[in-house]
Design a protein around this motif. Structure first.
Motif, PDB file in Angstrom:
ATOM      1  N   ALA A  12      -9.498   0.225 -19.498  1.00 34.27           N
ATOM      2  CA  ALA A  12      -8.270  -0.577 -19.241  1.00 34.27           C
ATOM      3  C   ALA A  12      -7.325   0.221 -18.382  1.00 34.27           C
ATOM      4  O   ALA A  12      -7.097   1.377 -18.600  1.00 34.27           O
ATOM      5  CB  ALA A  12      -7.529  -0.952 -20.515  1.00 34.27           C
ATOM      6  N   ALA A  13      -7.068  -0.307 -17.377  1.00 33.15           N
ATOM      7  CA  ALA A  13      -6.167   0.419 -16.483  1.00 33.15           C
ATOM      8  C   ALA A  13      -4.896   0.797 -17.219  1.00 33.15           C
ATOM      9  O   ALA A  13      -4.359   0.034 -17.989  1.00 33.15           O
ATOM     10  CB  ALA A  13      -5.840  -0.441 -15.277  1.00 33.15           C
ATOM     11  N   ASN A 159      -9.256 -16.432 -15.040  1.00 34.11           N
ATOM     12  CA  ASN A 159      -8.147 -16.213 -15.953  1.00 34.11           C
ATOM     13  C   ASN A 159      -8.051 -17.361 -16.950  1.00 34.11           C
ATOM     14  O   ASN A 159      -7.048 -17.520 -17.642  1.00 34.11           O
ATOM     15  CB  ASN A 159      -6.821 -16.063 -15.191  1.00 34.11           C
ATOM     16  CG  ASN A 159      -6.534 -17.260 -14.287  1.00 34.11           C
ATOM     17  OD1 ASN A 159      -7.234 -18.265 -14.348  1.00 34.11           O
ATOM     18  ND2 ASN A 159      -5.505 -17.143 -13.463  1.00 34.11           N
ATOM     19  N   GLU A 248     -11.471  -9.765 -17.482  1.00 34.67           N
ATOM     20  CA  GLU A 248     -10.115  -9.249 -17.626  1.00 34.67           C
ATOM     21  C   GLU A 248     -10.070  -7.735 -17.428  1.00 34.67           C
ATOM     22  O   GLU A 248      -9.102  -7.190 -16.879  1.00 34.67           O
ATOM     23  CB  GLU A 248      -9.520  -9.626 -18.985  1.00 34.67           C
ATOM     24  CG  GLU A 248     -10.247  -9.091 -20.203  1.00 34.67           C
ATOM     25  CD  GLU A 248     -11.330 -10.043 -20.705  1.00 34.67           C
ATOM     26  OE1 GLU A 248     -11.699  -9.922 -21.890  1.00 34.67           O
ATOM     27  OE2 GLU A 248     -11.792 -10.895 -19.920  1.00 34.67           O
ATOM     28  N   ASP A 251     -10.847  -7.122 -13.571  1.00 41.11           N
ATOM     29  CA  ASP A 251      -9.707  -7.512 -12.742  1.00 41.11           C
ATOM     30  C   ASP A 251      -8.646  -6.406 -12.743  1.00 41.11           C
ATOM     31  O   ASP A 251      -8.146  -6.003 -11.686  1.00 41.11           O
ATOM     32  CB  ASP A 251      -9.119  -8.819 -13.267  1.00 41.11           C
ATOM     33  CG  ASP A 251      -8.126  -9.448 -12.305  1.00 41.11           C
ATOM     34  OD1 ASP A 251      -8.133  -9.082 -11.113  1.00 41.11           O
ATOM     35  OD2 ASP A 251      -7.327 -10.293 -12.746  1.00 41.11           O
ATOM     36  N   ARG A 252      -8.282  -5.907 -13.936  1.00 41.47           N
ATOM     37  CA  ARG A 252      -7.266  -4.847 -14.015  1.00 41.47           C
ATOM     38  C   ARG A 252      -7.713  -3.589 -13.285  1.00 41.47           C
ATOM     39  O   ARG A 252      -6.948  -2.986 -12.531  1.00 41.47           O
ATOM     40  CB  ARG A 252      -6.977  -4.505 -15.486  1.00 41.47           C
ATOM     41  CG  ARG A 252      -6.214  -5.546 -16.250  1.00 41.47           C
ATOM     42  CD  ARG A 252      -5.614  -4.959 -17.507  1.00 41.47           C
ATOM     43  NE  ARG A 252      -6.604  -4.281 -18.338  1.00 41.47           N
ATOM     44  CZ  ARG A 252      -7.304  -4.864 -19.297  1.00 41.47           C
ATOM     45  NH1 ARG A 252      -7.138  -6.161 -19.529  1.00 41.47           N
ATOM     46  NH2 ARG A 252      -8.155  -4.178 -20.021  1.00 41.47           N
ATOM     47  N   ARG A 255      -7.881  -4.005  -9.381  1.00 37.07           N
ATOM     48  CA  ARG A 255      -6.542  -4.063  -8.790  1.00 37.07           C
ATOM     49  C   ARG A 255      -5.961  -2.655  -8.634  1.00 37.07           C
ATOM     50  O   ARG A 255      -5.383  -2.302  -7.605  1.00 37.07           O
ATOM     51  CB  ARG A 255      -5.609  -4.914  -9.653  1.00 37.07           C
ATOM     52  CG  ARG A 255      -5.833  -6.415  -9.545  1.00 37.07           C
ATOM     53  CD  ARG A 255      -4.992  -7.139 -10.589  1.00 37.07           C
ATOM     54  NE  ARG A 255      -5.241  -8.574 -10.569  1.00 37.07           N
ATOM     55  CZ  ARG A 255      -4.485  -9.459  -9.929  1.00 37.07           C
ATOM     56  NH1 ARG A 255      -3.453  -9.046  -9.224  1.00 37.07           N
ATOM     57  NH2 ARG A 255      -4.763 -10.746  -9.982  1.00 37.07           N
ATOM     58  N   ASP A 256      -6.118  -1.841  -9.681  1.00 42.50           N
ATOM     59  CA  ASP A 256      -5.585  -0.481  -9.612  1.00 42.50           C
ATOM     60  C   ASP A 256      -6.366   0.385  -8.637  1.00 42.50           C
ATOM     61  O   ASP A 256      -5.791   1.242  -7.958  1.00 42.50           O
ATOM     62  CB  ASP A 256      -5.591   0.155 -11.002  1.00 42.50           C
ATOM     63  CG  ASP A 256      -4.288  -0.097 -11.752  1.00 42.50           C
ATOM     64  OD1 ASP A 256      -3.501  -0.938 -11.277  1.00 42.50           O
ATOM     65  OD2 ASP A 256      -4.063   0.539 -12.795  1.00 42.50           O
TER      66      ASP A 256
END
Length: 487
Positions: A12-13, A159, A248, A251-252, A255-256
């Motif tokens: 998890a970012a 989402n 989910e 995606d996180r 993005r990071d």
């Protein structure tokens, strides 16, 4: 806290900053296919036609160690210097990926592109484009690539509500290098733990094989619900058990990676495990739930804050920690410099500790692995003529090892040793020595020491190699008639 789908075939970012994914260009909108099932008639043809152009094949080149035939005296004549490294040659691997923006960002697996010297992606229309790595994240086994161009067809992470267990899913990828291939199945389960601290995987039975790694899993509406990462297979082929990183998480992380090129996670320097009912009983805690601190890294953030081995963590910043994964993810979600309040039980009495979080080291650093492969010397495998390393998740994925395999990885073999003459080689996984199971390098050293102290001059080494197991008797260096001094 501490290329190809695999066996398991197969790493998890923390940022709280709101980030935006690369947006579509004015002339390119995201693919939005209709549902697969209408009026009781199920077909995936229209979905596949629409989403397949966004899926690419990923081919990589990298340098790999040359393996020689195991015949007496070879390759000793070629490498008389015990400190010499074996030569390397160009190796090739293949996986899959998919566009997540019109301007050329591609998601794939980290293990597909790790250590690659050249990356080429092939589009559905057979165009070949060179790609560069934007960022990689070993713990989630995700990576982002970039190709030059615009108006690429792309898909988006879902989402919406996740499919239920039993709902249809479609996997698209590059199995065995065949190119764009679609298969269908159902969601088999959620929350699967296959070794990653930061991912609860989706289990699917849509057939995926070698080369599917990094490809997308779609729901019946054509939305990306996961990134294909691994399969469980005793044979090396599909047996209906595949795993995908949930959308989910992907995606996180992506993005990071696009924004920063890496993922920053919090770290407090402690090895923890979920408190079982048996552990709780022995500690006099009754039915209380929590996480047991098994070890604290000397000089680490937890150590400086007063965290001790044997502490039971009940809450972090007021949130309960019912299992080790939840605690690890709570720490990882903190930014370096943040302060977390640990509520612990020590000797039955409650305590509160404030821990200042630091940046989590890389997986290689946490595993204690050198930056380059080691050589036989004074390490745990020295008396066997071996340099060994812990079996971390990155190595497990690269070696395509099933999840039930534990042991240590052979990094290099002294060409003058009995181990070399018997055919042991780099990449072998030592799982047992005599009657002792091996889980870490220190186990190997202990097993060899025990055999030596009992007067044995050799040990029986059990090795896992390429989905098979073999037993190899190896004479200890320094044993009588070995002809070499003990290390």
């Amino acid at each position: 806290m501490n290329t190809k789908p695999k066996t398991l075939l197969l790493g998890a970012a923390a940022s709280a900053v709101a980030l935006s994914a690369p947006g579509p260009s004015a002339s390119q909108a995201p693919i939005n296919p209709p549902p697969a099932a209408r009026a009781g008639v199920t077909s995936f043809a229209e979905i596949v036609e629409r989403v397949a152009p966004a899926v690419v094949s990923v081919e990589t080149k990298r340098q790999v160690a040359v393996r020689f035939p195991t015949i007496p005296g070879f390759p000793f004549e070629l490498f008389p210097d015990r400190g010499a490294r074996p030569p390397t040659a160009e190796g090739r691997a293949a996986g899959a990926g998919f566009f997540i923006s019109a301007d050329g960002y591609i998601v794939t697996n980290n293990h597909v592109v790790a250590d690659a010297t050249e990356i080429t992606v092939t589009l559905k229309d057979q165009r070949e484009l060179k790609a560069r790595v934007v960022g990689r994240d070993e713990p989630t086994d995700l990576a982002v690539l970039k190709v030059e161009g615009r108006d690429f067809p792309y898909v988006s992470f879902s989402n919406a509500a996740t499919p239920r267990v039993g709902d249809w899913v479609i996997a698209v990828g590059n199995p065995f290098g065949l190119g764009g291939t679609a298969t269908a199945g159902i969601v088999s389960a959620y929350g699967r733990n296959i070794g990653s601290t930061f991912v609860d995987y989706i289990q699917i039975d849509a057939p995926i094989n070698r080369g599917n790694s990094g490809g997308p899993t779609f729901d019946a509406h054509g939305r990306v619900i996961g990134v294909n990462t691994a399969i469980f297979s005793p044979s090396g082929g599909n047996v209906g058990i595949g795993f995908a990183v949930p959308a989910e998480v992907a995606d996180r992380v992506t993005r990071d990676l696009i924004a920063h090129g890496r993922i920053e996670r919090g770290y407090v320097g402690a090895n923890v495990q979920t408190l079982t009912s048996e552990m709780a009983e022995t500690l006099g805690l009754g039915a209380r739930k929590g996480v047991l601190v098994a070890e604290v890294t000397p000089g680490g953030p937890g150590d400086r804050a007063g965290l001790q081995s044997g502490d039971v963590v009940l809450r972090v910043d007021g949130r309960t920690t019912e299992n080790a994964s939840r605690l690890t993810r709570a720490v990882a979600a903190a930014r370096p410099g943040d302060r977390l309040r640990f509520e612990v039980l020590r000797d039955g009495a409650p305590r509160s500790l404030e821990v200042r979080v630091e940046l989590r080291p890389s997986e290689r650093e946490l595993a204690g692995l050198p930056q380059q492969e080691g050589q036989p010397g004074d390490g745990p495998g020295a008396r066997l003529g071996l340099a060994v390393a812990p079996l971390d998740e990155l190595t497990r994925r690269r070696r395509e090892l099933p999840p039930d395999i534990t042991g240590v990885v052979v990094q290099s073999v002294d060409p003058a040793s009995d181990a070399a003459r018997k055919g042991l080689r780099s990449g072998d996984v030592i799982v047992r020595v005599n009657e002792r199971r091996i889980a870490r390098p220190s186990d190997l050293a202990d097993a060899v020491a025990a055999a030596s102290s009992s007067g044995r001059t050799s040990v029986l080494v059990f090795v896992h190699r390429e989905r098979g197991r073999l037993a190899v008797p190896v004479r200890l260096i320094g044993a009588k008639d070995d002809g070499r001094p003990a290390p």
